[in-house]
Design an enzyme around this catalytic site. Structure first.
Site, mmCIF file in Angstrom:
data_model
loop_
_atom_site.group_PDB
_atom_site.id
_atom_site.type_symbol
_atom_site.label_atom_id
_atom_site.label_comp_id
_atom_site.label_asym_id
_atom_site.label_seq_id
_atom_site.Cartn_x
_atom_site.Cartn_y
_atom_site.Cartn_z
ATOM 1 N N GLY A 262 2.183 4.843 2.559
ATOM 2 C CA GLY A 262 2.888 5.841 1.767
ATOM 3 C C GLY A 262 2.944 5.497 0.295
ATOM 4 O O GLY A 262 3.938 5.749 -0.374
ATOM 5 N N CYS A 263 1.892 4.963 -0.221
ATOM 6 C CA CYS A 263 1.829 4.428 -1.576
ATOM 7 C C CYS A 263 0.898 5.299 -2.428
ATOM 8 O O CYS A 263 -0.018 5.931 -1.901
ATOM 9 C CB CYS A 263 1.292 2.999 -1.482
ATOM 10 S SG CYS A 263 0.976 2.168 -3.046
ATOM 11 N N GLY A 264 1.098 5.297 -3.713
ATOM 12 C CA GLY A 264 0.179 6.001 -4.602
ATOM 13 C C GLY A 264 -1.239 5.458 -4.530
ATOM 14 O O GLY A 264 -2.197 6.150 -4.881
ATOM 15 N N THR B 110 -2.577 4.410 -1.625
ATOM 16 C CA THR B 110 -3.047 4.589 -0.244
ATOM 17 C C THR B 110 -4.444 5.217 -0.160
ATOM 18 O O THR B 110 -5.236 4.820 0.698
ATOM 19 C CB THR B 110 -2.021 5.378 0.593
ATOM 20 O OG1 THR B 110 -0.800 4.631 0.623
ATOM 21 C CG2 THR B 110 -2.496 5.600 2.017
#
Length: 179
Positions: free
Chosen positions: A34-36, A38
Site C-alpha cells: 500500500g505504498c506509493g 508499490t
C-alpha cells in the site's frame, strides 16, 4: 561473515539458507502493498523475467515498518502481488528491517551499504518525509522506506544499495553487468 551464512523464512515458515543462492545475482528488496512505490513490483517482475534464466534472483521481504503500508498476513500480501503484478519471484515472510527486531540479514546489509541519499524529484519529497521522522537520517544506515534494494553479486558481495526513489528499470544495466 558472508551473506551466505544467513537464513531467512519463507512465507510458510520454513527456513532457507542464502547459501542456496550462491553463484546467483540477488536483488534483495523490502516491499509493501500500500505504498506509493508499490508499482515498482511491475519493474521488479520485468527484471526477473528478463534475467532470471541468466542467474538473477529477487528476494522480496514484505515490511510493515513504514506507515503501516504492508497490512495483512503473508498469504494476503502474496495474493495481492501475484494477482495485481503477476509476480513470480520469491516472496518471504514479513519482516522488520530496522530496530531491535530487524532480521540479521538486514542488519548485515545495512552494515555493508549505508544510506547514500535519495535521487530525483521523488527524492526531494522523501527527504522531507524521512527528515520529519528522523532528523539525523543522513547519518545512519537504517532503511528509510519501502522498496530499498540491495544488489548482491555472484560472489555474495553487496555491491550497491538503491533507495526507494530508484525505479527497478534504472538498475537494469547494473544487474546485466553482474550477470
Amino acid at each position: 561473515m558472508s551473506i551466505y551464512d544467513f537464513s531467512v523464512e519463507k512465507r510458510d515458515g520454513t527456513k532457507v539458507s542464502l547459501d542456496e543462492f550462491k553463484n546467483k545475482v540477488m536483488l534483495i528488496v523490502n516491499t509493501a502493498t500500500g505504498c506509493g512505490f508499490t508499482p515498482q513490483y511491475k519493474g521488479l517482475e520485468d527484471l526477473y523475467q528478463k534475467y532470471h534464466d541468466k542467474g538473477l534472483e529477487i528476494l522480496d521481504f514484505p515490511c510493515d515498518q513504514f506507515g503501516h503500508q504492508a497490512p495483512g498476513d503473508d498469504d494476503e500480501i502474496h495474493e495481492f502481488c501475484t494477482m495485481k503484478y503477476n509476480t513470480t519471484f520469491d516472496q518471504f515472510k514479513k519482516i522488520e528491517v530496522n530496530g531491535d527486531n530487524a532480521i540479521p540479514l538486514y542488519k548485515y546489509l545495512k552494515e555493508q551499504k549505508g544510506f547514500e541519499g535519495f535521487s530525483g524529484l521523488k527524492g526531494t519529497v522523501m527527504k522531507a518525509v524521512v527528515k520529519a521522522i528522523d532528523p539525523d537520517y543522513k547519518n545512519n544506515p537504517n532503511i528509510k522506506w519501502n522498496f530499498t534494494k540491495f544488489l548482491v553479486d555472484r560472489n555474495g558481495n553487496v555491491v550497491e544499495r538503491f533507495e526507494s526513489t530508484v525505479e527497478p528499470e534504472k538498475i537494469d544495466e547494473k544487474i546485466s553487468a553482474l550477470l
